[in-house]
Design a protein around this motif. Structure first.
Motif, PDB file in Angstrom:
ATOM      1  N   LEU A 119      33.779  57.609  52.010  1.00 28.39           N
ATOM      2  CA  LEU A 119      35.127  57.310  51.520  1.00 28.39           C
ATOM      3  C   LEU A 119      35.122  56.076  50.619  1.00 28.39           C
ATOM      4  N   ALA A 120      34.370  55.061  51.056  1.00 30.39           N
ATOM      5  CA  ALA A 120      34.310  53.836  50.247  1.00 30.39           C
ATOM      6  C   ALA A 120      33.694  54.137  48.890  1.00 30.39           C
ATOM      7  N   ILE A 121      32.695  54.989  48.906  1.00 30.71           N
ATOM      8  CA  ILE A 121      32.038  55.340  47.641  1.00 30.71           C
ATOM      9  C   ILE A 121      33.002  56.104  46.752  1.00 30.71           C
ATOM     10  N   LEU A 122      33.719  57.033  47.360  1.00 25.64           N
ATOM     11  CA  LEU A 122      34.665  57.813  46.559  1.00 25.64           C
ATOM     12  C   LEU A 122      35.760  56.925  45.973  1.00 25.64           C
ATOM     13  N   VAL A 123      36.315  56.074  46.813  1.00 25.96           N
ATOM     14  CA  VAL A 123      37.395  55.185  46.346  1.00 25.96           C
ATOM     15  C   VAL A 123      36.853  54.222  45.306  1.00 25.96           C
ATOM     16  N   ALA A 124      35.729  53.610  45.647  1.00 28.18           N
ATOM     17  CA  ALA A 124      35.154  52.637  44.704  1.00 28.18           C
ATOM     18  C   ALA A 124      34.740  53.332  43.413  1.00 28.18           C
ATOM     19  N   GLY A 125      34.231  54.541  43.573  1.00 23.32           N
ATOM     20  CA  GLY A 125      33.799  55.274  42.382  1.00 23.32           C
ATOM     21  C   GLY A 125      34.958  55.562  41.464  1.00 23.32           C
ATOM     22  N   LYS A 126      36.071  55.946  42.015  1.00 22.21           N
ATOM     23  CA  LYS A 126      37.239  56.244  41.187  1.00 22.21           C
ATOM     24  C   LYS A 126      37.775  54.981  40.530  1.00 22.21           C
ATOM     25  N   VAL A 127      37.778  53.888  41.301  1.00 22.34           N
ATOM     26  CA  VAL A 127      38.333  52.640  40.764  1.00 22.34           C
ATOM     27  C   VAL A 127      37.393  52.051  39.714  1.00 22.34           C
ATOM     28  N   ILE A 128      36.148  52.036  40.024  1.00 22.16           N
ATOM     29  CA  ILE A 128      35.193  51.312  39.197  1.00 22.16           C
ATOM     30  C   ILE A 128      34.597  52.197  38.090  1.00 22.16           C
ATOM     31  N   ARG A 129      34.626  53.432  38.244  1.00 28.59           N
ATOM     32  CA  ARG A 129      33.946  54.328  37.335  1.00 28.59           C
ATOM     33  C   ARG A 129      34.299  54.051  35.867  1.00 28.59           C
ATOM     34  N   GLU A 130      35.459  53.774  35.650  1.00 28.74           N
ATOM     35  CA  GLU A 130      35.872  53.585  34.283  1.00 28.74           C
ATOM     36  C   GLU A 130      35.604  52.168  33.802  1.00 28.74           C
ATOM     37  N   ALA A 131      35.574  51.184  34.687  1.00 30.68           N
ATOM     38  CA  ALA A 131      35.476  49.804  34.241  1.00 30.68           C
ATOM     39  C   ALA A 131      34.063  49.259  34.281  1.00 30.68           C
ATOM     40  N   LEU A 132      33.187  49.708  35.181  1.00 28.88           N
ATOM     41  CA  LEU A 132      31.858  49.112  35.332  1.00 28.88           C
ATOM     42  C   LEU A 132      30.775  50.041  34.793  1.00 28.88           C
ATOM     43  N   PRO A 133      29.671  49.410  34.371  1.00 26.93           N
ATOM     44  CA  PRO A 133      28.549  50.240  33.920  1.00 26.93           C
ATOM     45  C   PRO A 133      27.871  50.904  35.130  1.00 26.93           C
ATOM     46  N   GLU A 134      27.041  51.924  34.893  1.00 28.39           N
ATOM     47  CA  GLU A 134      26.390  52.737  35.920  1.00 28.39           C
ATOM     48  C   GLU A 134      25.532  51.903  36.842  1.00 28.39           C
ATOM     49  N   LEU A 136      25.660  48.702  37.713  1.00 28.01           N
ATOM     50  CA  LEU A 136      26.492  47.854  38.565  1.00 28.01           C
ATOM     51  C   LEU A 136      27.206  48.703  39.623  1.00 28.01           C
ATOM     52  N   GLN A 137      27.612  49.915  39.260  1.00 27.14           N
ATOM     53  CA  GLN A 137      28.241  50.813  40.224  1.00 27.14           C
ATOM     54  C   GLN A 137      27.261  51.142  41.356  1.00 27.14           C
ATOM     55  N   GLN A 138      26.019  51.478  41.027  1.00 29.47           N
ATOM     56  CA  GLN A 138      25.016  51.815  42.028  1.00 29.47           C
ATOM     57  C   GLN A 138      24.746  50.633  42.949  1.00 29.47           C
ATOM     58  N   LYS A 139      24.678  49.443  42.388  1.00 31.63           N
ATOM     59  CA  LYS A 139      24.425  48.229  43.174  1.00 31.63           C
ATOM     60  C   LYS A 139      25.570  47.995  44.156  1.00 31.63           C
ATOM     61  N   LEU A 140      26.793  48.114  43.699  1.00 34.91           N
ATOM     62  CA  LEU A 140      27.961  47.934  44.565  1.00 34.91           C
ATOM     63  C   LEU A 140      28.002  48.994  45.668  1.00 34.91           C
ATOM     64  N   ILE A 141      27.651  50.206  45.312  1.00 32.46           N
ATOM     65  CA  ILE A 141      27.644  51.286  46.300  1.00 32.46           C
ATOM     66  C   ILE A 141      26.628  50.990  47.398  1.00 32.46           C
ATOM     67  N   GLN A 142      25.438  50.567  47.015  1.00 37.12           N
ATOM     68  CA  GLN A 142      24.389  50.250  47.993  1.00 37.12           C
ATOM     69  C   GLN A 142      24.805  49.096  48.897  1.00 37.12           C
ATOM     70  N   GLU A 143      25.420  48.084  48.334  1.00 36.53           N
ATOM     71  CA  GLU A 143      25.899  46.947  49.123  1.00 36.53           C
ATOM     72  C   GLU A 143      26.971  47.403  50.138  1.00 36.53           C
ATOM     73  N   ALA A 144      27.867  48.244  49.681  1.00 33.03           N
ATOM     74  CA  ALA A 144      28.938  48.737  50.558  1.00 33.03           C
ATOM     75  C   ALA A 144      28.343  49.558  51.710  1.00 33.03           C
ATOM     76  N   ILE A 145      27.361  50.381  51.401  1.00 35.18           N
ATOM     77  CA  ILE A 145      26.720  51.194  52.438  1.00 35.18           C
ATOM     78  C   ILE A 145      26.029  50.293  53.451  1.00 35.18           C
ATOM     79  N   SER A 146      25.334  49.274  52.968  1.00 35.87           N
ATOM     80  CA  SER A 146      24.647  48.340  53.870  1.00 35.87           C
ATOM     81  C   SER A 146      25.637  47.615  54.770  1.00 35.87           C
ATOM     82  N   GLU A 147      26.739  47.174  54.202  1.00 35.92           N
ATOM     83  CA  GLU A 147      27.743  46.450  54.990  1.00 35.92           C
ATOM     84  C   GLU A 147      28.374  47.367  56.050  1.00 35.92           C
ATOM     85  N   VAL A 148      28.621  48.599  55.684  1.00 40.38           N
ATOM     86  CA  VAL A 148      29.227  49.538  56.630  1.00 40.38           C
ATOM     87  C   VAL A 148      28.265  49.834  57.768  1.00 40.38           C
ATOM     88  N   LYS A 149      26.982  49.955  57.481  1.00 42.25           N
ATOM     89  CA  LYS A 149      25.998  50.237  58.521  1.00 42.25           C
ATOM     90  C   LYS A 149      25.835  49.050  59.464  1.00 42.25           C
TER      91      LYS A 149
END
Length: 153
Positions: A119-134, A136-149
């Protein structure tokens, strides 16, 4: 003459009646004495038999008491063994149930973390997809996954 007849009668009575009468009385006395001796011997034998029977009865009662005590002890030990086995089985079932609950909890938490991460990836992806480069998006996604785990549940 009367004295002579009296003495003759006395002699005749002594020969005919006195000796056989004394012999009969003596035999009777001996018979009574033997009967008394036999009765005393039988009485003594009966007393010995009575003592033996009483001793045998005491031994039988003691043996019966020992058997009862052994049976009681064995039944108490068996009852304790059954109780111990039941407690052991109850503890085993309890531990098994607790382990199963813990596994289910961990599985549910892992599933929940995966869902939250998705869900975080989907939400973040929709929000960030248009504003951030690819990248940076992958880095943020990995950080979010690590924090959730790492979240405690």
């Amino acid at each position: 003459m009367q004295i002579f007849h009296f003495l003759l009668l006395l002699l005749l009575l002594w020969l005919v009646a006195y000796k056989p009468l004394m012999r009969i009385l003596e035999e009777r006395q001996n018979l009574v004495a033997r009967n008394i001796e036999q009765a005393e011997a039988q009485q003594e034998e009966a007393r010995k038999l009575k003592e033996e029977m009483e001793a045998s009865l005491r031994r039988a009662r003691e043996e019966a008491q020992l058997i009862i005590e052994r049976a009681t002890k064995a039944s108490e030990e068996q009852a304790q063994a059954i109780l111990d086995a039941a407690k052991e089985e109850a503890n085993r079932i309890k531990e098994s149930a607790l382990a199963e609950i813990e596994r289910e909890k961990e599985r549910a938490l892992a599933e929940l973390k995966d869902q939250v991460a998705n869900l975080a990836i989907l939400v973040a992806g929709k929000v960030i997809r248009e504003a951030l480069p690819e990248e940076l998006q992958q880095k943020l996604i990995q950080e979010a996954i690590s924090e959730v785990k790492q979240l405690p549940c």
